[in-house]
Design an enzyme around this catalytic site. Structure first.
Site, mmCIF file in Angstrom:
data_model
loop_
_atom_site.group_PDB
_atom_site.id
_atom_site.type_symbol
_atom_site.label_atom_id
_atom_site.label_comp_id
_atom_site.label_asym_id
_atom_site.label_seq_id
_atom_site.Cartn_x
_atom_site.Cartn_y
_atom_site.Cartn_z
ATOM 1 N N GLY A 22 0.814 -1.204 0.000
ATOM 2 C CA GLY A 22 0.000 0.000 0.000
ATOM 3 C C GLY A 22 0.852 1.260 0.000
ATOM 4 O O GLY A 22 0.563 2.230 -0.700
ATOM 5 N N ARG A 77 7.297 1.839 0.938
ATOM 6 C CA ARG A 77 7.645 0.430 1.090
ATOM 7 C C ARG A 77 8.062 -0.150 -0.259
ATOM 8 O O ARG A 77 8.949 -1.003 -0.344
ATOM 9 C CB ARG A 77 6.490 -0.365 1.684
ATOM 10 C CG ARG A 77 6.916 -1.726 2.253
ATOM 11 C CD ARG A 77 5.751 -2.477 2.864
ATOM 12 N NE ARG A 77 5.127 -1.693 3.912
ATOM 13 C CZ ARG A 77 3.833 -1.741 4.211
ATOM 14 N NH1 ARG A 77 3.029 -2.531 3.536
ATOM 15 N NH2 ARG A 77 3.344 -1.010 5.180
ATOM 16 N N ARG A 95 1.726 11.239 -8.652
ATOM 17 C CA ARG A 95 1.081 11.260 -7.336
ATOM 18 C C ARG A 95 1.957 10.607 -6.260
ATOM 19 O O ARG A 95 1.467 10.144 -5.235
ATOM 20 C CB ARG A 95 -0.296 10.575 -7.383
ATOM 21 C CG ARG A 95 -1.307 11.293 -8.272
ATOM 22 C CD ARG A 95 -2.598 10.482 -8.403
ATOM 23 N NE ARG A 95 -3.541 11.186 -9.262
ATOM 24 C CZ ARG A 95 -4.578 11.895 -8.830
ATOM 25 N NH1 ARG A 95 -4.816 12.011 -7.523
ATOM 26 N NH2 ARG A 95 -5.387 12.489 -9.686
ATOM 27 N N ARG A 149 -0.220 -8.645 -3.469
ATOM 28 C CA ARG A 149 -0.326 -7.574 -2.483
ATOM 29 C C ARG A 149 0.495 -7.951 -1.259
ATOM 30 O O ARG A 149 0.398 -9.065 -0.734
ATOM 31 C CB ARG A 149 -1.782 -7.353 -2.088
ATOM 32 C CG ARG A 149 -1.947 -6.529 -0.819
ATOM 33 C CD ARG A 149 -3.324 -5.928 -0.661
ATOM 34 N NE ARG A 149 -3.631 -5.605 0.719
ATOM 35 C CZ ARG A 149 -3.040 -4.679 1.468
ATOM 36 N NH1 ARG A 149 -2.047 -3.960 0.955
ATOM 37 N NH2 ARG A 149 -3.399 -4.464 2.714
ATOM 38 N N SER A 164 -0.069 -4.482 5.294
ATOM 39 C CA SER A 164 -0.236 -4.619 6.734
ATOM 40 C C SER A 164 -1.707 -4.865 7.039
ATOM 41 O O SER A 164 -2.590 -4.562 6.232
ATOM 42 C CB SER A 164 0.260 -3.365 7.456
ATOM 43 O OG SER A 164 -0.437 -2.222 6.990
ATOM 44 N N ASP A 174 -0.907 -4.622 13.926
ATOM 45 C CA ASP A 174 -1.568 -4.284 15.188
ATOM 46 C C ASP A 174 -2.683 -5.284 15.444
ATOM 47 O O ASP A 174 -3.138 -5.977 14.520
ATOM 48 C CB ASP A 174 -2.119 -2.857 15.153
ATOM 49 C CG ASP A 174 -3.244 -2.710 14.145
ATOM 50 O OD1 ASP A 174 -4.415 -2.640 14.560
ATOM 51 O OD2 ASP A 174 -2.963 -2.672 12.923
ATOM 52 N N ARG A 182 6.436 -0.575 10.290
ATOM 53 C CA ARG A 182 5.547 -1.059 9.232
ATOM 54 C C ARG A 182 6.199 -0.892 7.864
ATOM 55 O O ARG A 182 6.005 -1.702 6.965
ATOM 56 C CB ARG A 182 4.220 -0.284 9.261
ATOM 57 C CG ARG A 182 3.397 -0.520 10.499
ATOM 58 C CD ARG A 182 2.119 0.298 10.477
ATOM 59 N NE ARG A 182 1.465 0.275 11.782
ATOM 60 C CZ ARG A 182 0.151 0.308 11.956
ATOM 61 N NH1 ARG A 182 -0.635 0.342 10.920
ATOM 62 N NH2 ARG A 182 -0.368 0.297 13.159
#
Length: 238
Positions: free
Chosen positions: A25, A29, A48, A92, A95, A209, A222
């Protein structure tokens, strides 16, 4: 819809993107994965700030690109990759919040199915509820690699939710009682897009989490510490 490239969201030209794309996402990363694991990575997109790179991993050509947060965002990027850029597989790597009692921080969840509270599937005008699922062969390879490298994985159903700050306190307990392992915000849309395009997808999630216990990782952790999940994804990329 015309399949013209570059698109309003992706500056890549035809051939710039590999057949397999790893899709976190967070675009940072994606940058971390490219700089840490790929040989000779080339950035193909900065539109973007949704960074995308193509390089090689153990002789295989692989791309990695951010998806943004939520089903509308991954819906746009995965649609364009499948339909405009000849991508065959999207993995994908995200997290998630663990909601099952046996799921804990840093566990790797393989989401073989994705429940959802989203209306994303209504566009397909189906005469019933569609069950978004991942590609079995990819999941099988992920489990095998994890077992060989002694990485603890949990395989099962996840929830793709449209809300991060939900107003209904009874929602997550209701999903939990149905055996759902974790909650995230993208996988169901990815699986639906893959099904419609006749392509492949799999969702790998690291638990960041656990809302029922209060366990959590920092934003920096993360971004950079999900190496086991990343290495599974790179290993099964074709």
């Amino acid at each position: 819809m015309a399949t013209t490239t570059p698109t309003p969201h992706n500056a890549a030209n035809p051939g710039d993107i590999a057949k397999t794309v790893l899709m976190p996402g967070d675009p940072l990363r994606a940058k971390f994965i490219a700089e840490t694991y790929l040989e000779n990575p080339v950035c193909f997109n900065t539109v973007r700030n949704m960074l995308g790179y193509t390089g090689t991993y153990q002789g295989k050509r692989v791309s990695v690109m951010g998806s943004g947060m939520g089903m509308p965002s991954i819906g746009i990027y995965s649609y364009e990759l499948y339909h405009f850029y000849d991508v065959e597989t999207i993995i994908r790597i995200g997290s998630a919040g663990g909601i099952a009692d046996h799921v804990h921080v840093r566990d790797v969840v393989i989401g073989i199915g994705a429940c959802t509270d989203s209306n994303y599937g209504s566009q397909f005008h189906l005469p019933g509820a569609f069950a978004p699922i991942g590609d079995f062969t990819l999941a099988q390879k992920a489990v095998q690699y994890a077992q060989e490298h002694k990485i603890h994985t949990i395989v099962g159903n996840v929830l793709s939710s449209d809300t991060f700050y939900g107003d209904d306190p009874d929602a997550l307990p209701a999903w939990k009682k149905m055996g759902v392992l974790a909650v995230e915000m993208e996988s169901a849309a990815l699986y639906m897009n893959a099904a419609r395009a006749g392509k492949r997808a799999l969702c790998l999630l690291t638990i960041s989490d656990c809302p029922f216990t209060g366990e959590s990782l920092s934003a920096e952790e993360r971004q950079t510490s999900f190496r086991e999940m990343m290495e599974i994804a790179l290993a099964i990329a074709e």
